[in-house]
Motif scaffolding. Structure first.
Motif, short mmCIF file in Angstrom:
data_model
loop_
_atom_site.label_atom_id
_atom_site.label_comp_id
_atom_site.label_asym_id
_atom_site.label_seq_id
_atom_site.Cartn_x
_atom_site.Cartn_y
_atom_site.Cartn_z
N TYR A 21 31.99 30.70 25.71
CA TYR A 21 32.87 31.71 25.12
C TYR A 21 33.37 31.22 23.78
N THR A 23 34.57 33.89 21.30
CA THR A 23 35.41 34.94 20.74
C THR A 23 36.40 35.43 21.78
N GLN A 28 43.29 38.28 25.13
CA GLN A 28 43.40 36.83 24.92
C GLN A 28 44.01 36.52 23.56
N GLY A 48 38.36 42.52 34.11
CA GLY A 48 37.28 42.90 33.21
C GLY A 48 37.69 42.78 31.75
N THR A 49 38.99 42.60 31.51
CA THR A 49 39.47 42.49 30.13
C THR A 49 39.54 41.04 29.67
N GLY A 50 39.36 40.11 30.58
CA GLY A 50 39.50 38.69 30.25
C GLY A 50 40.93 38.21 30.46
N THR A 52 42.37 36.78 32.99
CA THR A 52 42.56 35.50 33.67
C THR A 52 42.64 34.37 32.65
N ASP A 314 35.28 40.33 40.41
CA ASP A 314 34.48 40.29 39.19
C ASP A 314 33.05 39.94 39.55
N PHE A 411 30.42 38.92 26.25
CA PHE A 411 31.14 40.10 25.82
C PHE A 411 30.46 40.77 24.65
#
Ligand code: AMP
Length: 463
Positions: A21, A23, A28, A48-50, A52, A314, A411
């Motif tokens: 990862y 970006t 975030q 699903g949006t990141g 966590t 997820d 992503f």
């Protein structure tokens, strides 16, 4: 924007590099800087949006930067999650992101041995991920306390409320130290959640991402108007490749409203030689885990789920979500179809709407701005349903659904930009973008069924 611009430490940046990862997602880059400063956070976001990583990365750095030791029978960071599956995923993320930070991570969930949990928490831990019920069990047994908590996370708070954890959450609020940082996440903000937020958070920074419509925009949505007693036959025809729907069927997640309904679909598919698993509240934890693992690995590419069981899970690579029964709450439709189009991918959602579900469909369309293109039923469909038509449902072992492994993509990539469906026939077409002129005309997805494709696997994997 790069992760390196957000103020995170080297070990965390290296762990992100290992995961590939670079970006940050919107939640975030909005959440990480204020959380690093120690601010409370209210995140309105779905899985699903990141999200966590949005709370875990800065929290790991805050734990690293403080001199506090692991407290006896307590933890430094507590993450509360509604379901066992979500708790397991969060704990795995904590291990991945904190791999180089040397932090101890534990997870406790209901349905497993309390004694084992008691033992593993005796010496305390840096990060504990827990479902509220099991956490309070251990606290009541004096096996654990919350006096050491520096960072508290409530993930999917609305779902915890739906599952009846309101009293547990109120109690936990009384037990955590007043001096702490709270990161509160919820996909929706009904009144009860607002009350909880004001009890838990102090002057939180508010970050809101992916309103329902944004996820839905990347999902092609289709609709079959079909009688209740025809749904099973339609599903069988689709899964066996005898009635084409848009996109290649790689992993198909099917929603029913009830546990009983989920089991019935699995059983009938099995009778037709199509292997499927179910996850719902009556399945044991090992059964649920096994079904999810087999689905993730592509061993069993059809998973039937109820809303509660699937929430927050997820699973990369769900190509299709089929709403075998429409949900009676419109928001649930958005949560369901959001299981596809994960991590920036596109996805396909297909709804089966019976005569008696028209009101639900209207509600969904009105409340979510969803636009569903109607697909035609197969020719001679009624005759097929009655078992006398020329197009018979699939023979045993004729599942068209892929049994191949699908590599998850980063992503922002479309399937066509990097899909790696190992072993997938070159002649099969890629999922297509929706085009108004195509409405109502299903895409051709290859030559149809692959008779005998998974005959060697004809065994039932759920008890
Ligand atoms: P979550 O919303 O936390 O459930 O995350 C959804 C999925 O996105 C998970 O599979 C994460 O591992 C993945 N993910 C999270 N952040 C990033 C990122 N910055 N780049 C790529 N994938 C990510």
């Amino acid at each position: 924007m790069k992760f390196s611009e957000l103020g995170l430490s080297q070990p965390v940046l290296q762990a992100l590099e290992l995961k590939g990862y670079d970006t940050p997602t919107p939640i975030q880059y909005q959440a990480i800087p204020p959380v690093l400063e120690g601010r409370d956070l209210l995140g309105i976001a779905q899985t699903g949006t990141g999200k966590t990583a949005a709370f875990m990365l800065p929290a790991i750095d805050r734990l690293r930067n403080s001199d506090n030791q692991i407290p006896f029978k307590s933890c430094r960071m507590l993450v509360l999650a509604p379901t066992r599956e979500l708790a397991g995923q969060i704990a795995q993320s904590a291990k991945d992101y904190g791999a180089l930070a040397g932090l101890k991570v534990q997870v406790i969930v209901g349905g497993t041995s309390v004694n084992k949990d008691r033992n593993k928490l005796h010496r305390g831990t840096d990060i504990l991920v827990a479902t509220p019920g099991r956490l309070l069990d251990l606290i009541d047994q004096k096996a654990f306390n919350l006096s050491g908590v520096e960072v508290l996370v409530l993930d999917e708070a609305d779902q915890m409320l739906d599952l009846g954890f309101i009293h547990a959450l109120r109690r936990i609020n009384q037990l955590v130290p007043k001096e702490r940082q709270t990161l509160f996440f919820s996909a929706t903000m009904p009144k009860a959640i607002k009350e909880l937020v004001s009890g838990y958070c102090t002057d939180p920074v508010q970050v809101s991402v992916t309103p329902a419509a944004t996820t839905a925009e990347r999902i092609e949505q289709y609709l079959f108007m079909v009688q209740q007693d025809e749904k099973q036959a339609l599903l069988e025809l689709i899964l066996s490749g005898n009635h084409n729907v848009p996109g290649d069927l790689e992993r198909v997640l099917i929603f029913t409203r009830t546990k009983h309904g989920a089991d019935r679909v699995v059983k009938k598919l099995y009778q037709r030689g199509i292997q499927a698993n179910a996850i719902h509240g009556n399945k044991s934890q090992p059964q649920r885990q096994r079904a999810l693992d087999e689905f993730r690995r592509g061993k069993v590419s059809v998973l039937i789920a109820t809303d509660v069981a699937a929430r927050g899970i997820d699973i990369p690579g769900v190509s299709h979500v089929i709403n075998y029964e429409l949900p009676n709450v419109p928001e649930q439709y958005v949560h369901r179809i959001g299981r596809t189009a994960r991590a920036g991918r596109d996805g396909i959602a297909i709804a089966f709407c019976g005569e008696d579900e028209r009101a639900y469909l209207k509600d969904i369309q009105r409340n979510t701005d969803a636009s569903l293109d109607r697909l035609p039923l197969p020719e001679n469909f009624r005759a097929v349903v009655e078992g006398v038509g020329p197009t018979k449902p699939a023979p045993r072992g004729a599942s068209r659904v892929s049994q191949k492994k699908v590599k998850p993509k980063p992503f922002g990539k479309r399937p066509s930009e990097g899909a790696n469906v190992q072993g997938e026939s070159q002649s099969r077409s890629k999922p297509k973008r929706k085009h108004p002129s195509r409405a109502g005309k299903p895409h051709r997805t290859g030559s149809g069924g692959r008779p005998g494709g998974n005959r060697s696997r004809q065994r039932r994997s759920q008890g």
